[in-house]
Design a protein around this motif. Structure first.
Motif, PDB file in Angstrom:
ATOM      1  N   UNK A   1      -9.069  -0.262   6.801  1.00  0.00           N
ATOM      2  CA  UNK A   1      -8.396  -0.363   8.100  1.00  0.00           C
ATOM      3  C   UNK A   1      -7.098  -1.160   8.027  1.00  0.00           C
ATOM      4  N   UNK A   2      -6.930  -1.926   6.952  1.00  0.00           N
ATOM      5  CA  UNK A   2      -5.697  -2.694   6.779  1.00  0.00           C
ATOM      6  C   UNK A   2      -4.620  -1.900   6.053  1.00  0.00           C
ATOM      7  N   UNK A   3      -4.938  -0.663   5.660  1.00  0.00           N
ATOM      8  CA  UNK A   3      -3.929   0.193   5.043  1.00  0.00           C
ATOM      9  C   UNK A   3      -3.863   0.149   3.538  1.00  0.00           C
ATOM     10  N   UNK A   4      -4.855  -0.436   2.874  1.00  0.00           N
ATOM     11  CA  UNK A   4      -4.905  -0.377   1.413  1.00  0.00           C
ATOM     12  C   UNK A   4      -5.358   1.016   1.002  1.00  0.00           C
ATOM     13  N   UNK A   5      -4.469   1.754   0.355  1.00  0.00           N
ATOM     14  CA  UNK A   5      -4.647   3.189   0.134  1.00  0.00           C
ATOM     15  C   UNK A   5      -5.043   3.465  -1.317  1.00  0.00           C
ATOM     16  N   UNK A   6      -6.127   4.198  -1.505  1.00  0.00           N
ATOM     17  CA  UNK A   6      -6.585   4.548  -2.845  1.00  0.00           C
ATOM     18  C   UNK A   6      -6.481   6.052  -3.077  1.00  0.00           C
ATOM     19  N   UNK A   7      -6.010   6.409  -4.296  1.00  0.00           N
ATOM     20  CA  UNK A   7      -5.883   7.799  -4.728  1.00  0.00           C
ATOM     21  C   UNK A   7      -6.403   7.920  -6.150  1.00  0.00           C
ATOM     22  N   UNK A   8      -6.892   9.101  -6.490  1.00  0.00           N
ATOM     23  CA  UNK A   8      -7.219   9.417  -7.874  1.00  0.00           C
ATOM     24  C   UNK A   8      -7.019  10.915  -8.089  1.00  0.00           C
ATOM     25  N   UNK A   9      -6.945  11.314  -9.364  1.00  0.00           N
ATOM     26  CA  UNK A   9      -6.535  12.679  -9.684  1.00  0.00           C
ATOM     27  C   UNK A   9      -5.048  12.683  -9.988  1.00  0.00           C
ATOM     28  N   UNK A  10      -4.420  13.847  -9.853  1.00  0.00           N
ATOM     29  CA  UNK A  10      -2.989  13.963 -10.145  1.00  0.00           C
ATOM     30  C   UNK A  10      -2.189  13.207  -9.088  1.00  0.00           C
ATOM     31  N   UNK A  11      -1.331  12.323  -9.554  1.00  0.00           N
ATOM     32  CA  UNK A  11      -0.434  11.594  -8.662  1.00  0.00           C
ATOM     33  C   UNK A  11       1.000  12.014  -8.929  1.00  0.00           C
ATOM     34  N   UNK A  12       1.833  11.896  -7.924  1.00  0.00           N
ATOM     35  CA  UNK A  12       3.253  12.172  -8.073  1.00  0.00           C
ATOM     36  C   UNK A  12       4.040  10.894  -7.892  1.00  0.00           C
ATOM     37  N   UNK A  13       4.972  10.909  -6.949  1.00  0.00           N
ATOM     38  CA  UNK A  13       5.828   9.747  -6.703  1.00  0.00           C
ATOM     39  C   UNK A  13       5.446   9.041  -5.411  1.00  0.00           C
ATOM     40  N   UNK A  14       4.164   9.116  -5.024  1.00  0.00           N
ATOM     41  CA  UNK A  14       3.764   8.527  -3.745  1.00  0.00           C
ATOM     42  C   UNK A  14       4.051   7.032  -3.668  1.00  0.00           C
ATOM     43  N   UNK A  15       3.722   6.313  -4.734  1.00  0.00           N
ATOM     44  CA  UNK A  15       3.922   4.866  -4.695  1.00  0.00           C
ATOM     45  C   UNK A  15       5.402   4.513  -4.603  1.00  0.00           C
ATOM     46  N   UNK A  16       6.223   5.147  -5.441  1.00  0.00           N
ATOM     47  CA  UNK A  16       7.655   4.865  -5.424  1.00  0.00           C
ATOM     48  C   UNK A  16       8.268   5.234  -4.074  1.00  0.00           C
ATOM     49  N   UNK A  17       7.870   6.389  -3.541  1.00  0.00           N
ATOM     50  CA  UNK A  17       8.424   6.831  -2.258  1.00  0.00           C
ATOM     51  C   UNK A  17       8.010   5.907  -1.120  1.00  0.00           C
TER      52      UNK A  17
END
Length: 314
Positions: free
Chosen positions: A173-189
């Motif tokens: 709920x605080x917005x800590x976002x988790x991803x796994x699998x193929x990543x692109x430029x989400x973090x940089x963007x």
């Protein structure tokens, strides 16, 4: 002290943070593409946007057909390996029904632009344009002298979107976002942007995020709003939740060849449905069931913790 929740509904997030004329990045590299957010932007009638996206695919076709975007900053124009983007082509090749401003980069060039924006640098150097025709087509790709005496290098300008939108598997709920699998430029963007909207398959407790912190690609301090949006990446996929709808990508090619067919599709699948839940209901249980994936959990990781209390020394 209680932490502030960043959870809202998608319609409210778009209404509050996406305005006409903005530069908006919508990232997800074949995987976790934020289609639900794009449809909400279309539904709310945003205009004159500059869309930034690596591999713009049919998300760009739909936003441009809905007359939401006046410009496209992108790399590799293709409909998810299933054909051309015919709405994009109509705009570029024939200005039909009006021109589209285009800045084309390589994939790495786009990543470098986001990296520069995230680091608050004016530009980013790269060598991969040597021998390429892209610098002839894009005046933003320039050469500068190496201040340390080496050969000249190409540079690309920093990209600082007004808003970055991504889709992810889960967040707290605080917005800590988790991803796994193929990543692109989400973090940089995300770090390059002034505002970040994230749609997620699940909202989970903070303890879930803390149990596997290495999956936190975008920490909560970089996120403005989180919207619970199951199925928000369809027709792309969300690793561990549902597969890519390859049939949809094949179906889009003949639709996009005919502008009237594109507008009819937008009417049926965007304007006539109020939200992603209604979109999935229209898609049908049989088709959605066919995209479900079997469980394949990763092996547990032991992060360890101190086995005994620290001894105080006198």
């Amino acid at each position: 002290m209680a932490e502030t929740s960043k959870v809202t509904d998608l319609a409210s997030a778009v209404a509050a943070h996406v305005a006409d004329g903005m530069v908006i990045a919508m990232e997800g590299f074949g995987h976790l593409i934020p289609f639900a957010a794009a449809h909400e932007i279309i539904r709310q009638g945003r205009r004159e946007l500059t869309l930034c996206r690596m591999t713009p695919d049919l998300l760009a076709d739909q936003l441009i057909a809905a007359d939401c975007a006046r410009g496209l900053v992108a790399s590799f124009f293709a409909s998810g390996s299933a054909g051309s983007l015919h709405e994009v082509r109509r705009r570029i090749e024939r200005s039909d029904p009006r021109p589209l401003e285009v800045e084309e980069y390589s994939h790495y060039g786009m990543v470098c632009r986001y990296q520069a924006g995230a680091a608050r640098l004016p530009f980013f150097p790269l060598r991969s344009y040597a021998g390429s025709d892209l610098p002839k087509l894009n005046a933003q790709i320039r050469k500068v002298g190496d201040p340390y005496g080496g050969p000249d290098v190409y540079v690309v300008p920093a990209l600082r979107p007004d808003v970055t939108v991504v889709h992810a598997q889960r967040a707290d709920r605080c917005g800590n976002v988790q991803m796994w699998g193929i990543l692109g430029a989400q973090q940089e963007a995300a770090y390059a942007a002034r505002t970040v909207i994230v749609t997620v398959e699940e909202i989970v407790d903070a303890e879930v995020i803390r149990s596997d912190p290495n999956r936190t690609v975008i920490p909560g301090h970089a996120v403005t709003a989180v919207a619970h949006c199951p199925g928000g990446a369809h027709p792309s996929y969300s690793q561990g939740y549902y597969d890519r709808d390859n049939a949809f990508y094949r179906e889009w090619t003949p639709i996009s060849r005919d502008r009237a067919a594109v507008l009819a599709w937008l009417s049926q699948w965007v304007y006539e449905v109020p939200d992603r839940e209604a979109y999935l209901e229209r898609l049908g249980e049989q088709r959605w069931t066919g995209l479900r994936v079997a469980d394949r959990p990763s092996q547990p990781v032991n992060y360890g913790r101190r086995a005994s209390p620290v001894l105080e020394h006198s």
